[in-house]
Enzyme design. Sequence first.
Site, PDB file in Angstrom:
ATOM      1  N   HIS A  88       1.771   3.367  13.437  1.00  0.00           N
ATOM      2  CA  HIS A  88       2.596   4.262  14.259  1.00  0.00           C
ATOM      3  C   HIS A  88       3.995   4.272  13.646  1.00  0.00           C
ATOM      4  O   HIS A  88       4.697   3.270  13.692  1.00  0.00           O
ATOM      5  CB  HIS A  88       2.630   3.769  15.705  1.00  0.00           C
ATOM      6  CG  HIS A  88       1.275   3.761  16.346  1.00  0.00           C
ATOM      7  ND1 HIS A  88       0.769   4.840  17.029  1.00  0.00           N
ATOM      8  CD2 HIS A  88       0.302   2.817  16.370  1.00  0.00           C
ATOM      9  CE1 HIS A  88      -0.449   4.567  17.476  1.00  0.00           C
ATOM     10  NE2 HIS A  88      -0.761   3.338  17.080  1.00  0.00           N
ATOM     11  N   ASP A 117      -2.708  -1.532  13.178  1.00  0.00           N
ATOM     12  CA  ASP A 117      -2.203  -0.900  14.415  1.00  0.00           C
ATOM     13  C   ASP A 117      -0.720  -1.247  14.614  1.00  0.00           C
ATOM     14  O   ASP A 117      -0.262  -1.541  15.720  1.00  0.00           O
ATOM     15  CB  ASP A 117      -3.037  -1.311  15.636  1.00  0.00           C
ATOM     16  CG  ASP A 117      -2.777  -0.403  16.844  1.00  0.00           C
ATOM     17  OD1 ASP A 117      -1.988   0.553  16.728  1.00  0.00           O
ATOM     18  OD2 ASP A 117      -3.358  -0.673  17.916  1.00  0.00           O
TER      19      ASP A 117
HETATM   20 ZN    ZN Z   1      -5.273   2.930  19.566  1.00  0.00          ZN
END
Ligand code: ZN
Length: 424
Positions: free
Chosen positions: A65, A306
């Site tokens: 992200h 992640d």
């Molecule tokens: Zn996710």
Amino acid sequence: MNMKQRIILKSGTLVQNGESKIVDVAVADGKVVLVDENIAIEADDKVVDCAGKVVCSGLVDLHVHLREPGLSAKETIATGTAAAAHGGFTCVCSMPNLSPAPDTLEHLQQQLDIIARDAVVKVLPYATITERRMGDCVVDFAALKPYVAGFSDDGSGVQQEAVMAKAMKAAAENGCIIAAHCEVDELLRGGYIHDGEYAQKHGHRGICSESEWQQIERDIELAAEAGCRYHVCHISTKESVALIREAKRRGVQITCETGPHYLTMCDMDLQEDGRFKMNPPIRSAADRDALVEGIQDGTIDVVATDHAPHTAQEKSRGLERSAMGVVGLETSFAVIYTKLVKTGIITLEKAVDLLAEAPRRIFGLGGKIAQGEAADIAVFDLDAEWIVEPDKFLSKGKATPFEGWQLQGECCLTMVDGKIVYER
Ligand SMILES: [Zn+2]
């Protein structure tokens, strides 16, 4: 830097295709030009002594992200990719929970413009599966396909079966990958850590394992029917491992990833601190052990971090009230090396496959260390010992469950298209 100048990575241990051998690698004009046991040095060459170091294809993180556009207080493409280079990553795939979400070419273009301006390593965005990531209307796969790694509504599961079926049909028709965050909303019941021993002991509301594996079970049938390529994001439960193992046996085109924290911790390692909070949560010791087995037998293809940075304030509100997500780009290699390779659970060659080669194979990214290939390369010093001190991260996000861990293995050089983007 003169791109015509040769850079010679001298006497490193090249780890590639399950094998290790000591060779020299010559890079010029963005590409690997020669891999040979002893390359003669010429006057203009820049020589990097890699003796005793590991040389491998640059790591690829399929799940990060980067928070731009829209959420740049948490991270930017500049800081996130600097963190990636620091960790040995030459390519990262950015998730679409952004503002605006990349659900049309126009919205995606905002992210592509920032990438072109600021990215230190390669960034391949995911487009959303559904408009505004709301789970109702499937986006135009054909229009977005040329610019993206695949399609994901990461951050949320696609709740409606008919919508996922339609998306998978579009993925199959267009030869795209669906990368699914699997989570059944109605099973969440306000939970925020694993529904297990720690939650019970400390009076927290838990997230049950079924909220993950029930949607994977649904999607496996849909993917088998549609004949699309289906990648499951961040699996965390033993049931997920068993379901995917069985689906692979049946010949479903399924791949999956898990994260370093799920492989090395269990819920009893949690502390009353937001840096232990992410979604899915760190689960039980039995889940952790099943994930490790899934790595060993090939059920789990990829380790992805992640990487999900938030501001210090958003992570300062304890387990119940902090934002979901921890950073991972700057610790991934060392955690896997220290906890899985040094302990004899997997080989170094397997670790390189999980972190670099398998994501390249699955997403068709090339980047082998061979003549004519793009020079996307990482060099690691396996002897370097260090303690995880988040203040030293290049990421804006500092919340990590690995804070204070003593690790071994450190990136000493990262090269993207022949350009050195990080050097220790
Ligand atoms: Zn996710």
